[in-house]
Design an enzyme around this catalytic site. Sequence first.
Site, mmCIF file in Angstrom:
data_model
loop_
_atom_site.group_PDB
_atom_site.id
_atom_site.type_symbol
_atom_site.label_atom_id
_atom_site.label_comp_id
_atom_site.label_asym_id
_atom_site.label_seq_id
_atom_site.Cartn_x
_atom_site.Cartn_y
_atom_site.Cartn_z
ATOM 1 N N THR A 93 -19.989 -15.648 -32.075
ATOM 2 C CA THR A 93 -20.927 -14.508 -32.117
ATOM 3 C C THR A 93 -22.318 -15.061 -32.433
ATOM 4 O OG1 THR A 93 -20.316 -14.059 -34.411
ATOM 5 C CG2 THR A 93 -19.198 -12.777 -32.716
ATOM 6 N N LYS A 109 -14.640 -19.901 -35.355
ATOM 7 C CA LYS A 109 -15.955 -19.276 -35.340
ATOM 8 C C LYS A 109 -16.244 -18.789 -36.757
ATOM 9 C CE LYS A 109 -17.404 -15.408 -34.774
ATOM 10 N NZ LYS A 109 -17.536 -14.747 -36.119
ATOM 11 N N THR A 150 -11.780 -15.319 -43.799
ATOM 12 C CA THR A 150 -13.173 -15.709 -43.747
ATOM 13 C C THR A 150 -13.717 -16.040 -42.366
ATOM 14 O OG1 THR A 150 -12.956 -18.092 -43.982
ATOM 15 C CG2 THR A 150 -12.785 -16.808 -45.974
ATOM 16 N N GLU A 164 -24.968 -18.292 -41.173
ATOM 17 C CA GLU A 164 -26.155 -17.664 -40.580
ATOM 18 C C GLU A 164 -27.421 -18.119 -41.282
ATOM 19 O OE1 GLU A 164 -24.285 -13.630 -38.618
ATOM 20 O OE2 GLU A 164 -24.987 -13.560 -40.678
ATOM 21 N N ASN A 196 -29.552 -10.775 -40.094
ATOM 22 C CA ASN A 196 -28.720 -9.657 -40.519
ATOM 23 C C ASN A 196 -29.458 -8.342 -40.666
ATOM 24 O OD1 ASN A 196 -25.902 -10.564 -40.834
ATOM 25 N ND2 ASN A 196 -26.943 -12.181 -41.990
#
Lengths: 408, 408
Positions: free
Chosen positions: B161, B187, B198, B281, B403
């Site tokens: 993603t 991923k 997780t 991220e 985010n």
Amino acid sequence: MADLETTGVRATTGAVGVTAARGFRAAGVHCGIRRSRLDLALLVSEGPASAAAVFTTNTVQAAPIHVCREHLAASGRVARAVTVNAGNANACTGPEGLAAARRTAVETARVLGVRAEEVLVASTGVIGVPLPVDRLVAALPEAAGKLSPEGGAAVSEAILTTDTRAKIARRDVATPQGSYVIGGMAKGSGMIHPSMATTLAFVTTDADVAPDVLDGCLRRTVEKSFHRVSVDGDTSTNDMVAVLAGGASGVAIEGTELAAFETALGDVLTDLAKEVARDGEGATRLIEIDVRGAVTDEDALTIARTIAGSLLVKTALHGADANWGRIVAAAGRSGAPIAPEKMTVSLGGIEVLGPGFRSAFSEDAVRERLERDEVPVVVDLGAGSGRAVVWTCDLSADYVRINASYRS
Amino acid sequence: MADLETTGVRATTGAVGVTAARGFRAAGVHCGIRRSRLDLALLVSEGPASAAAVFTTNTVQAAPIHVCREHLAASGRVARAVTVNAGNANACTGPEGLAAARRTAVETARVLGVRAEEVLVASTGVIGVPLPVDRLVAALPEAAGKLSPEGGAAVSEAILTTDTRAKIARRDVATPQGSYVIGGMAKGSGMIHPSMATTLAFVTTDADVAPDVLDGCLRRTVEKSFHRVSVDGDTSTNDMVAVLAGGASGVAIEGTELAAFETALGDVLTDLAKEVARDGEGATRLIEIDVRGAVTDEDALTIARTIAGSLLVKTALHGADANWGRIVAAAGRSGAPIAPEKMTVSLGGIEVLGPGFRSAFSEDAVRERLERDEVPVVVDLGAGSGRAVVWTCDLSADYVRINASYRS
């Protein structure tokens, strides 16, 4: 949004904050720990005041926390003064740090002509750096000379670190015996989390309250105010909330007066706690997480805290994104029982998730609500009557910038 | 830094990842859930494979998680295929979502000529949006047509993603019976936290392992790998780690071979878990938190996880700031017993805090170490022999940007 009412907060002139109540004087001066901002706060009660305090639950406790515990025990919970420095936490500083905190109290007592065990001390700032106690002590006479019943605004500036503004609150209570005032100040910003005490806050009142009564009221009201605020999940080594009751109003808090006093103290602490959340490092808005319909209040609190602590929720709200899936997922990992298909979520007063995962709403309408300064998030679990409210803030890139560059 | 060795990771050509082991074919195609990137992954075993999986502990569990549990129970832990889509989590989607996940399995089975309960399904992406299952099903014949023993690289791309790169790992084990291979893909990115699982990870091996043995090995090794990684404290509704053992090598895992198999499986999962942390991220570096000298291993793990989860620690490390005070404060609020004056902290191999809060180091030297891609943080509590290692990443302003703008 009545729940987020902030009457009495942010007044900045006259007898405000910790000098709103009669019998207290305060001053804020620059002693040279910070480069140029006010960094030494002194608060003095005209006579012996009942004193109560709650402290951080962190195992690593700064030197002033140890000194406050000793002094409250030695004095029988009576205090005359509070000395606070900003810019240095005096934490992880070993025996020298403890000596520096004791010397701060002793020198404050000498300048004011009171006993050392009647002085409370607090510090906030960088951990692990020796406190420049000589500078602090050298500035105490100046601070004492500036003490004023109008000093509430200046003293509330002198306890700040990365806060963007001073935080003060006040409540006035009328009784058949006359009226009394409860006023307070706080500092917050980073390292805010409910494991007690999440920040520095000092409250004064001219009501006449016995030390044990004051202690009970403080513990119960902190539970519903500062313990319900989370900025980033970290709990400091230095946190404390202290209240001093001097009695100058002549109103005795006993019997039927107790409930009104506790309510007003809780209101002052809640105002301050919400101001701390609103001014979280990098925050752009205050978020109220109101979890209803849980099996128990404890379950509701567990869920509310998990949602308030979720980085994914806090970043979504920063982006004004109605991402209810992240709220449901946070509730799901809280450990408290939930039936996801029964959950409803409303953001800024608009339902974005109905029972059975039904979701139909105007993205534009919700976005407009999420861009406001105060955002209520209501989660109803549809399971019982348990409820809890906590406050947090959004998570912005500025939070990272502040904390990646500032050794605090 | 031997502990952070990543041999075998990131190979991108030939029989890699889940097709490194003999007897497996895979393909990644674009089915139209995501705009243009690969979003449908298909992994197929030539014969019936022993299968084991661990799933998210979040109370809110996505539809594919339910289907996997059902199928593993119905098949007696045997699987022939795994179908994964990216771009849509199929979570909080109600009965329609469950029907969509079942249909994905049924159609995969039909295209491959196997039984539906031999198909595992997984999804990752936005929560609360109906899965466009028609598009997914329409692309299954194309995916089946592209199945290849060289498909490990493409399939590892199709499960991503917000990941910035594919994550694969491999170990080869020689035995008196011959050699076998364990290979895998994962991923990660946001919503990574140890409460299982997780992330999504899929591992294949050509070793011959009975289902119950495989299940035990997976549970024990996940505990020391994916359960030791934290990016942001959130746990997804969709997480799973699955392993398929096809047996094509002819090497039976029993008796004395068991230990080597479990070690190699653990190594593959640890490689993948560390790649997930490294690619968190907005992350710019992998951080290894190694807590030693605790009273028990459990205490060490509690402390290591609290440090790894501290936003203040993660932002300081992002800024390459040797802010050991935040590490000590995080340990202090973990709930595990510590004696702060005994603690030592080293960053990038340089001691920044010695016993008794002694701290003297070259800021420039430590900064240079903290700016590297991999940063080991060693905390010694000086109290016992308990130890735990966890992995995390720094927290950057990019985490917030990603985010605050991406509904996932």
